[in-house]
Design a protein around this motif. Structure first.
Motif, PDB file in Angstrom:
ATOM      1  N   ALA A  18       0.852  -1.185   0.000  1.00 38.24           N
ATOM      2  CA  ALA A  18       0.000   0.000   0.000  1.00 38.24           C
ATOM      3  C   ALA A  18       0.888   1.235   0.000  1.00 38.24           C
ATOM      4  O   ALA A  18       1.901   1.284   0.697  1.00 38.24           O
ATOM      5  CB  ALA A  18      -0.895  -0.006   1.227  1.00 38.24           C
ATOM      6  N   VAL A  19       0.528   2.226  -0.797  1.00 38.53           N
ATOM      7  CA  VAL A  19       1.365   3.416  -0.966  1.00 38.53           C
ATOM      8  C   VAL A  19       0.561   4.670  -0.648  1.00 38.53           C
ATOM      9  O   VAL A  19      -0.592   4.799  -1.063  1.00 38.53           O
ATOM     10  CB  VAL A  19       1.901   3.486  -2.412  1.00 38.53           C
ATOM     11  N   MET A  20       1.166   5.581   0.109  1.00 37.10           N
ATOM     12  CA  MET A  20       0.600   6.908   0.299  1.00 37.10           C
ATOM     13  C   MET A  20       1.578   7.927  -0.262  1.00 37.10           C
ATOM     14  O   MET A  20       2.760   7.945   0.108  1.00 37.10           O
ATOM     15  CB  MET A  20       0.332   7.210   1.776  1.00 37.10           C
ATOM     16  N   LEU A  21       1.095   8.756  -1.180  1.00 40.31           N
ATOM     17  CA  LEU A  21       1.915   9.811  -1.767  1.00 40.31           C
ATOM     18  C   LEU A  21       1.499  11.147  -1.169  1.00 40.31           C
ATOM     19  O   LEU A  21       0.329  11.513  -1.214  1.00 40.31           O
ATOM     20  CB  LEU A  21       1.738   9.828  -3.283  1.00 40.31           C
ATOM     21  N   VAL A  22       2.462  11.859  -0.587  1.00 44.60           N
ATOM     22  CA  VAL A  22       2.214  13.156   0.052  1.00 44.60           C
ATOM     23  C   VAL A  22       2.938  14.220  -0.769  1.00 44.60           C
ATOM     24  O   VAL A  22       4.139  14.087  -1.044  1.00 44.60           O
ATOM     25  CB  VAL A  22       2.742  13.167   1.497  1.00 44.60           C
ATOM     26  N   HIS A  23       2.211  15.281  -1.156  1.00 43.30           N
ATOM     27  CA  HIS A  23       2.873  16.326  -1.939  1.00 43.30           C
ATOM     28  C   HIS A  23       2.101  17.628  -1.820  1.00 43.30           C
ATOM     29  O   HIS A  23       0.908  17.628  -1.493  1.00 43.30           O
ATOM     30  CB  HIS A  23       2.971  15.914  -3.423  1.00 43.30           C
ATOM     31  N   GLY A  24       2.777  18.730  -2.130  1.00 40.47           N
ATOM     32  CA  GLY A  24       2.141  20.035  -2.192  1.00 40.47           C
ATOM     33  C   GLY A  24       2.076  20.492  -3.643  1.00 40.47           C
ATOM     34  O   GLY A  24       3.057  20.353  -4.382  1.00 40.47           O
ATOM     35  N   MET A  25       0.952  21.027  -4.053  1.00 44.17           N
ATOM     36  CA  MET A  25       0.787  21.436  -5.441  1.00 44.17           C
ATOM     37  C   MET A  25       1.834  22.463  -5.871  1.00 44.17           C
ATOM     38  O   MET A  25       2.227  22.517  -7.033  1.00 44.17           O
ATOM     39  CB  MET A  25      -0.618  22.012  -5.658  1.00 44.17           C
ATOM     40  N   ASN A  26       2.295  23.274  -4.931  1.00 47.44           N
ATOM     41  CA  ASN A  26       3.247  24.345  -5.258  1.00 47.44           C
ATOM     42  C   ASN A  26       4.616  24.118  -4.632  1.00 47.44           C
ATOM     43  O   ASN A  26       5.348  25.081  -4.374  1.00 47.44           O
ATOM     44  CB  ASN A  26       2.675  25.694  -4.815  1.00 47.44           C
ATOM     45  N   ASP A  27       4.973  22.857  -4.394  1.00 48.13           N
ATOM     46  CA  ASP A  27       6.278  22.565  -3.815  1.00 48.13           C
ATOM     47  C   ASP A  27       7.375  23.149  -4.709  1.00 48.13           C
ATOM     48  O   ASP A  27       7.431  22.855  -5.898  1.00 48.13           O
ATOM     49  CB  ASP A  27       6.455  21.045  -3.685  1.00 48.13           C
ATOM     50  N   PRO A  28       8.263  23.999  -4.162  1.00 42.53           N
ATOM     51  CA  PRO A  28       9.253  24.669  -4.998  1.00 42.53           C
ATOM     52  C   PRO A  28      10.486  23.839  -5.309  1.00 42.53           C
ATOM     53  O   PRO A  28      11.298  24.225  -6.148  1.00 42.53           O
ATOM     54  CB  PRO A  28       9.631  25.896  -4.156  1.00 42.53           C
ATOM     55  N   ARG A  29      10.646  22.698  -4.631  1.00 41.61           N
ATOM     56  CA  ARG A  29      11.879  21.931  -4.812  1.00 41.61           C
ATOM     57  C   ARG A  29      11.667  20.614  -5.559  1.00 41.61           C
ATOM     58  O   ARG A  29      12.491  20.215  -6.373  1.00 41.61           O
ATOM     59  CB  ARG A  29      12.543  21.688  -3.455  1.00 41.61           C
ATOM     60  N   VAL A  30      10.575  19.919  -5.253  1.00 46.90           N
ATOM     61  CA  VAL A  30      10.249  18.682  -5.962  1.00 46.90           C
ATOM     62  C   VAL A  30       8.863  18.858  -6.567  1.00 46.90           C
ATOM     63  O   VAL A  30       7.868  18.923  -5.844  1.00 46.90           O
ATOM     64  CB  VAL A  30      10.279  17.451  -5.020  1.00 46.90           C
ATOM     65  N   ASP A  31       8.795  18.931  -7.872  1.00 42.63           N
ATOM     66  CA  ASP A  31       7.523  19.207  -8.539  1.00 42.63           C
ATOM     67  C   ASP A  31       6.508  18.099  -8.275  1.00 42.63           C
ATOM     68  O   ASP A  31       6.851  16.905  -8.233  1.00 42.63           O
ATOM     69  CB  ASP A  31       7.729  19.338 -10.041  1.00 42.63           C
ATOM     70  N   VAL A  32       5.253  18.501  -8.155  1.00 48.67           N
ATOM     71  CA  VAL A  32       4.188  17.567  -7.779  1.00 48.67           C
ATOM     72  C   VAL A  32       3.969  16.486  -8.832  1.00 48.67           C
ATOM     73  O   VAL A  32       3.444  15.409  -8.522  1.00 48.67           O
ATOM     74  CB  VAL A  32       2.883  18.345  -7.487  1.00 48.67           C
ATOM     75  N   TRP A  33       4.372  16.739 -10.074  1.00 50.43           N
ATOM     76  CA  TRP A  33       4.184  15.699 -11.090  1.00 50.43           C
ATOM     77  C   TRP A  33       4.974  14.421 -10.791  1.00 50.43           C
ATOM     78  O   TRP A  33       4.656  13.353 -11.328  1.00 50.43           O
ATOM     79  CB  TRP A  33       4.477  16.205 -12.504  1.00 50.43           C
ATOM     80  N   ASN A  34       6.004  14.503  -9.945  1.00 47.68           N
ATOM     81  CA  ASN A  34       6.697  13.281  -9.537  1.00 47.68           C
ATOM     82  C   ASN A  34       5.730  12.299  -8.888  1.00 47.68           C
ATOM     83  O   ASN A  34       5.681  11.124  -9.257  1.00 47.68           O
ATOM     84  CB  ASN A  34       7.814  13.612  -8.553  1.00 47.68           C
ATOM     85  N   SER A  35       4.931  12.795  -7.941  1.00 45.68           N
ATOM     86  CA  SER A  35       3.955  11.941  -7.272  1.00 45.68           C
ATOM     87  C   SER A  35       2.812  11.567  -8.210  1.00 45.68           C
ATOM     88  O   SER A  35       2.330  10.433  -8.202  1.00 45.68           O
ATOM     89  CB  SER A  35       3.407  12.645  -6.030  1.00 45.68           C
ATOM     90  N   GLY A  36       2.370  12.530  -9.035  1.00 49.07           N
ATOM     91  CA  GLY A  36       1.274  12.264  -9.952  1.00 49.07           C
ATOM     92  C   GLY A  36       1.603  11.162 -10.938  1.00 49.07           C
ATOM     93  O   GLY A  36       0.785  10.255 -11.175  1.00 49.07           O
ATOM     94  N   LYS A  37       2.786  11.214 -11.525  1.00 47.91           N
ATOM     95  CA  LYS A  37       3.191  10.202 -12.498  1.00 47.91           C
ATOM     96  C   LYS A  37       3.339   8.829 -11.830  1.00 47.91           C
ATOM     97  O   LYS A  37       2.920   7.811 -12.395  1.00 47.91           O
ATOM     98  CB  LYS A  37       4.510  10.599 -13.158  1.00 47.91           C
TER      99      LYS A  37
END
Length: 209
Positions: free
Chosen positions: A186-205
């Motif tokens: 089971a995986v939980m992906l945590v991210h902020g839409m406006n994260d300035p260092r790691v773009d949110v598309w990393n988690s989305g993809k």
């Protein structure tokens, strides 16, 4: 220090006094393994809440951290990066062997550059883990260089413009290592839409894959 790694890996294990090692305790393995950053002792109220409820916390200073100086950092750096998640897998096997956890109770967590640690441990040895937390993780290492903050990471992870470093980036990229028909935890992906260092598309993809 897990025997599954070719080098001793420092791991700190925290739990409430009197824990019975039955393999049934919810256990969370955390590491970063990049930029020579060493996990050090500190107060964390989230950790305290986990320990209060009978959980076990394990912090690994895998290769890529600064636990033993610059040489240890560079042993989990660019083309040597696989050592970071191999050490993580060694820590997981040791926790299971020592009966702190079992594959049914063991979780793994990595943040930012630690997304490589958690993502590749899970894709390389999914049978060891019940759950994984990808916390603002760098999960597509191949495309990372094209992000707003990507240039600043070349010195740590490499560039797609160098053939050897491109191969290393492909190997450390969780997104590219996800295989069809595999039973992942089971995986939980945590991210902020406006994260300035790691773009949110990393988690989305990664989630879409």
């Amino acid at each position: 220090m897990p025997a599954y790694s070719p080098v001793p890996v420092p791991v700190v294990v925290l739990h409430r006094k009197g824990l019975e090692r039955t393999g049934n305790a919810p256990t969370l393995l955390n590491a970063y393994g990049a930029y020579g950053l060493t996990i050090e002792g500190r107060f964390d109220p989230r950790a305290y809440a986990w320990l209060e409820r009978g959980g076990v916390l394990a912090y690994g200073n895998v290769r890529g951290s600064g636990a033993f100086g610059d040489e240890w950092h560079r042993a989990g750096f660019k083309t040597t990066k696989p050592n970071t998640w191999k050490d993580g897998i060694a820590c997981a096997r040791w926790l299971i062997e020592q009966r702190y956890a079992s594959p049914a109770t063991l979780g793994i967590w990595g943040t930012s550059a630690g997304g490589i640690f958690v993502g590749r441990a899970v894709t390389a040895a999914p049978e060891l883990f019940a759950a994984a937390v990808f916390d603002v993780g760098m999960l597509d290492a191949v495309r990372s260089e094209e992000s707003a903050n990507g240039i600043t990471n070349i010195s740590e992870f490499g560039t797609v413009k160098d053939p050897a470093e491109f191969a290393a980036l492909l190997e450390m990229s969780t997104y590219h290592q996800i295989k069809d028909g595999t039973a992942y935890p089971a995986v939980m992906l945590v991210h902020g839409m406006n994260d300035p260092r790691v773009d949110v598309w990393n988690s989305g993809k990664a989630a879409a894959r």
